[in-house]
Design a protein around this motif. Structure first.
Motif, short mmCIF file in Angstrom:
data_model
loop_
_atom_site.label_atom_id
_atom_site.label_comp_id
_atom_site.label_asym_id
_atom_site.label_seq_id
_atom_site.Cartn_x
_atom_site.Cartn_y
_atom_site.Cartn_z
N UNK A 1 2.28 -11.95 9.00
CA UNK A 1 1.45 -10.64 8.75
C UNK A 1 2.12 -9.96 7.57
N UNK A 2 1.40 -9.56 6.42
CA UNK A 2 1.04 -8.89 5.26
C UNK A 2 0.45 -7.78 5.37
N UNK A 3 1.03 -6.93 5.52
CA UNK A 3 0.50 -5.56 5.62
C UNK A 3 -0.14 -4.81 3.98
N UNK A 4 -1.01 -4.36 3.89
CA UNK A 4 -2.06 -3.68 2.99
C UNK A 4 -1.55 -2.52 1.94
N UNK A 5 -0.84 -2.56 0.78
CA UNK A 5 -1.47 -1.12 0.29
C UNK A 5 -2.76 -0.39 0.17
N UNK A 6 -3.26 -1.35 0.06
CA UNK A 6 -4.94 -1.18 -0.31
C UNK A 6 -5.96 -2.19 -0.20
N UNK A 7 -7.38 -2.16 0.35
CA UNK A 7 -7.81 -2.85 0.08
C UNK A 7 -9.26 -3.05 -0.43
N UNK A 8 -9.85 -3.96 0.05
CA UNK A 8 -11.08 -4.28 -1.43
C UNK A 8 -12.64 -4.31 -0.33
N UNK A 9 -13.06 -4.67 -1.25
CA UNK A 9 -14.38 -4.75 -0.79
C UNK A 9 -14.42 -6.45 -0.16
N UNK A 10 -13.35 -6.71 -0.35
CA UNK A 10 -13.99 -8.15 0.84
C UNK A 10 -12.72 -8.08 1.63
N UNK A 11 -12.51 -7.25 2.25
CA UNK A 11 -11.40 -7.34 3.06
C UNK A 11 -10.61 -6.37 3.47
N UNK A 12 -11.14 -5.36 4.63
CA UNK A 12 -10.98 -3.93 5.07
C UNK A 12 -10.21 -3.21 5.59
N UNK A 13 -9.14 -4.82 6.42
CA UNK A 13 -7.77 -4.08 7.38
C UNK A 13 -6.92 -4.13 6.82
N UNK A 14 -6.23 -3.00 7.09
CA UNK A 14 -4.57 -2.66 6.37
C UNK A 14 -4.05 -3.94 6.47
N UNK A 15 -3.75 -5.65 7.90
CA UNK A 15 -3.31 -6.48 8.02
C UNK A 15 -4.41 -7.88 7.59
N UNK A 16 -3.48 -8.71 7.80
CA UNK A 16 -4.17 -9.40 7.80
C UNK A 16 -3.26 -10.76 8.20
N UNK A 17 -3.25 -11.76 8.81
CA UNK A 17 -2.79 -12.85 9.32
C UNK A 17 -3.08 -14.03 8.39
N UNK A 18 -1.57 -14.62 9.06
CA UNK A 18 -2.20 -16.08 8.18
C UNK A 18 -1.07 -17.08 8.70
N UNK A 19 -1.89 -18.01 9.67
CA UNK A 19 -1.06 -19.06 10.56
C UNK A 19 -0.40 -19.47 9.85
N UNK A 20 0.76 -20.04 9.85
CA UNK A 20 1.19 -20.87 9.49
C UNK A 20 2.58 -22.02 10.06
N UNK A 21 1.96 -23.10 10.74
CA UNK A 21 2.77 -23.89 11.85
C UNK A 21 2.72 -24.81 10.42
N UNK A 22 1.93 -25.60 9.74
CA UNK A 22 2.26 -26.33 9.08
C UNK A 22 3.41 -25.69 8.17
N UNK A 23 3.14 -24.82 7.25
CA UNK A 23 4.86 -24.39 6.54
C UNK A 23 5.91 -24.58 7.23
N UNK A 24 5.81 -24.39 8.78
CA UNK A 24 7.13 -23.93 9.05
C UNK A 24 7.76 -25.60 9.55
N UNK A 25 6.60 -26.93 9.42
CA UNK A 25 6.85 -27.44 9.30
C UNK A 25 7.57 -28.36 8.48
N UNK A 26 6.65 -28.15 8.01
CA UNK A 26 7.18 -28.69 6.52
C UNK A 26 8.55 -27.92 5.57
#
Length: 231
Positions: free
Chosen positions: A200-225
């Motif tokens: 979960x990444x909290x953002x100081x600034x958004x952009x015209x392409x992404x307006x939420x203050x948080x962005x979630x990334x699913x990392x199942x494969x990262x944890x497996x690696x």
């Protein structure tokens, strides 16, 4: 790097950004992808070849693109941290010719390496701007790497919308930052935390392409690696 990102959008016409439009979302089915990787790895290799072609294969479905990108992490190693650090070092030292050459070597092993594709295309942009040397590179070559990178970004964007309920799926932490910066134009980060199987990444600034203050990334494969690495 953000200034160069803006230059790239001028020199290498970017593909349309679709990350937050209303659209169909296809979450990654890790069990099914792993099953295909174990039983029919050639199928994934064939899809990777099609996804890496110079021209976009418009006959590929989104499911096939997802299987190609995420399945490739099971049949071939991702670019490791040391390789990516070496590429970044060459770029920071302005050794663009060497950076391009090294990026191509990484792409021979992993044609879907976002880091190598980004630095290959950026190296070419710098070399084209250098009026003191003549380099055997072209805008068209840079466009090939850039287009392939955006093909991958578009595929990642199809897996979610960045919310807790529908995170974007990744196979490496590096890809999280590449996706945020060069697809969503998100550069200013407040902090990063782990929640279950998500970064979960909290953002100081958004952009015209992404307006939420948080962005979630699913990392199942990262944890497996990581688990495989430490074993």
């Amino acid at each position: 790097m953000k200034q160069l990102f803006l230059l790239m959008t001028f020199l290498l016409m970017p593909l349309t950004l679709l990350a937050q439009e209303e659209r169909e979302i296809i979450p990654v089915d890790w069990k099914e992808i792993k099953k295909v990787a174990e039983q029919d790895p050639q199928r994934i290799k064939n899809l990777v070849e099609r996804m890496s072609a110079e021209k976009l294969d418009t006959t590929m479905t989104w499911q096939e693109r997802i299987l190609a990108f995420y399945g490739h992490s099971y049949i071939a190693p991702n670019s490791d941290i040391s390789e990516e650090a070496d590429l970044d070092k060459l770029m920071n030292e302005k050794k663009y010719k060497e950076c391009l050459s090294s990026s191509k070597e990484v792409l021979k092993k992993n044609p879907l390496s976002i880091k190598a594709l980004q630095l290959a295309s950026y190296s070419i942009v710098y070399m084209l701007r250098d009026s003191t040397h003549h380099y055997d590179v072209s805008k068209e070559e840079g466009q090939i790497y850039y287009n392939r990178m955006f093909r991958i970004f578009n595929t990642m964007a199809k897996t979610g919308n960045g919310t807790k309920e529908r995170p974007f799926y990744v196979t490496s932490v590096s890809d999280e930052y590449m996706f945020m910066r060069y697809y969503l134009d998100l550069w200013n980060i407040s902090k990063q935390t782990l929640s279950d199987n998500c970064d979960v990444i909290e953002l100081k600034e958004t952009s015209k392409y992404y307006s939420n203050k948080e962005i979630y990334f699913e990392i199942t494969r990262v944890l497996e690696s990581y688990e495989q690495l430490f074993k």
